[in-house]
Every structure is written in C-alpha cells, then in structure tokens.
Design an enzyme around this catalytic site. Sequence first.
Site, PDB file in Angstrom:
ATOM      1  N   MET A 262       2.058   1.799  -3.496  1.00 32.27           N
ATOM      2  CA  MET A 262       0.982   2.352  -4.325  1.00 32.27           C
ATOM      3  C   MET A 262       0.747   3.826  -4.011  1.00 32.27           C
ATOM      4  O   MET A 262       0.477   4.637  -4.908  1.00 32.27           O
ATOM      5  CB  MET A 262      -0.303   1.544  -4.138  1.00 32.27           C
ATOM      6  N   HIS A 263       0.831   4.188  -2.739  1.00 34.95           N
ATOM      7  CA  HIS A 263       0.707   5.598  -2.366  1.00 34.95           C
ATOM      8  C   HIS A 263       1.773   6.433  -3.059  1.00 34.95           C
ATOM      9  O   HIS A 263       1.491   7.529  -3.560  1.00 34.95           O
ATOM     10  CB  HIS A 263       0.827   5.747  -0.847  1.00 34.95           C
ATOM     11  N   GLU A 264       2.994   5.939  -3.072  1.00 34.25           N
ATOM     12  CA  GLU A 264       4.081   6.670  -3.723  1.00 34.25           C
ATOM     13  C   GLU A 264       3.780   6.917  -5.192  1.00 34.25           C
ATOM     14  O   GLU A 264       4.182   7.935  -5.764  1.00 34.25           O
ATOM     15  CB  GLU A 264       5.397   5.901  -3.580  1.00 34.25           C
TER      16      GLU A 264
ATOM     17  N   ILE B  44      -0.501   9.164  -4.681  1.00 40.36           N
ATOM     18  CA  ILE B  44      -0.999  10.226  -3.807  1.00 40.36           C
ATOM     19  C   ILE B  44      -0.323  11.567  -4.057  1.00 40.36           C
ATOM     20  O   ILE B  44      -0.826  12.612  -3.646  1.00 40.36           O
ATOM     21  CB  ILE B  44      -0.874   9.832  -2.320  1.00 40.36           C
TER      22      ILE B  44
ATOM     23  N   GLU C 271       0.825  -1.211   0.000  1.00 37.75           N
ATOM     24  CA  GLU C 271       0.000   0.000   0.000  1.00 37.75           C
ATOM     25  C   GLU C 271       0.859   1.260   0.000  1.00 37.75           C
ATOM     26  O   GLU C 271       0.526   2.253  -0.658  1.00 37.75           O
ATOM     27  CB  GLU C 271      -0.946  -0.014   1.209  1.00 37.75           C
TER      28      GLU C 271
END
Length: 249
Positions: A229-231, A234, A226
């Site tokens: 994926m944020h990197e 977001i 997660e």
Amino acid sequence: MKQSIVQMNEIEPGIILLQMEDREHKNMLTPDMTASLQAAFRLIGADTRYRAVIWTGYDSYFSSGGTKEGLLSIHAGQAVFTDASVFQLSLECPVPVIAAMQGHAIGGGLSMGLFADFVVLSRESVYTANYMKYGFTPGMGATFIMPYKLGYSLGSEMLLTGNAYRGGELERRGVPFSVVPRGDVLAEALELARNMALKPRASLVTLKHHLTRTIREQLSEVIQQEIVMHEQTIHQAEVKERITHLFGN
C-alpha cells in the site's frame, strides 16, 4: 543503548521501568531512539530476573512517531518503515509489557504502544494514527493492531480520518484500557506489574507466547500488505507536500 534518551531501572524486584526521554525530539523515532529501544529490549529479554516491563515516556510525551526526515526518505524510495523496526518490540519481549502512555502517542508511536500486552492511557493526552493526514496509508502494523485492540469501528475511524483523540474521549468511546489522569498512569501500570511479578517467570513467558500467537502469525502478512500500500500511496507528489507543510502541526 544511548542512556540519555532511554533509561532502564529495576524499580522493584522483577519489574523494569523503561523510560524514553529524548526531550530534544519529543521522543520521535529517530535513529538513536530506535537503536536504543532495540538494545534495551534485547537486554530485558536476556535477563531471567525480569517478569514485567513498564514502558513509558516523559512529561506529556510518550512517542511522537516517525521523523519528518524519515517520512521524506520513505517517500523518495530510499527507505521503508521496516528498516529500523520498533513497533513489534513489546510483542517479541518474552515477559509482559505495559505501555504506560502517560503522554501523547502519535502515528508510529501509538502503533508501537498498542502492541504491548497492557495499555494505560491518560485522559489529557492526544492519541492519533495520523498517517492519512499526510495522505499515505498506515504502516507500523497499525492496520492490524488498531482494529484488533480498539475494535473495528473505532480503529478504522482513527485510521481513515487521521484525527486526534484525547484519552478522555477514547474512554467515553469504550476503549478496553485503563484511562486515568496523567499523574496516575504510572501507579496504575505499577499495580499491574506487581501482580505479574508475583508469578513464576516461566509461566508468564509461556502464557504470553500463547496469548500473542494470533498477532504473531498474522503480523508478517499484514506488514507486507502495508508495504504494498505504501508503494501505491506514499510516493505521490501531494504526500511530499503534505509532509513538508503539515508535519508537526
């Protein structure tokens, strides 16, 4: 623990009522709330008198999830969602935890509740994994716990769309939890807690540790995925715009 927003009461022998009541912020995961919850669960875990926990909110709010400031901080690369982690508190608690989600549970607030051993929802309340509403991929263990607890189809739908669902709709969709009128949520949770409070604490602790083994073994890897994926998602300019203009709507 900030007593004004998180209260602990032994309502019956061995049964702790843990209530979040931050009316100013509608039970958002502010620094005060996260620190208070961490302190409360430390106390519960250390006290061998306790055999079950009922975790609830106030009025029509269970937890409103992350703050606008917190999301913008993650967007800016100044923080990650694991910095003040609360989503795993009920999982790590040695005794069973019942999330009596009598009110709305939003984003990280929903993820947090779903990590409990038992979940009770209210028909009137709103439940949403609204991460994608703001354009970034889910965190707080949501990509694991929602399909795990709700089933792949419904869990994936909630994550990918970011839509909001009333408890009554989730009941019709076949969620494997008790869904009752808001005024009956605590009573439903208390019946579960009373049943467990009759059992030897050592047996409850041992069995919970066994039953949650799969979640605990997989969660660390999921959280790292997660974060990756944020990197990738977001830090987009569009995400900042969405958080700035859509938060709270």
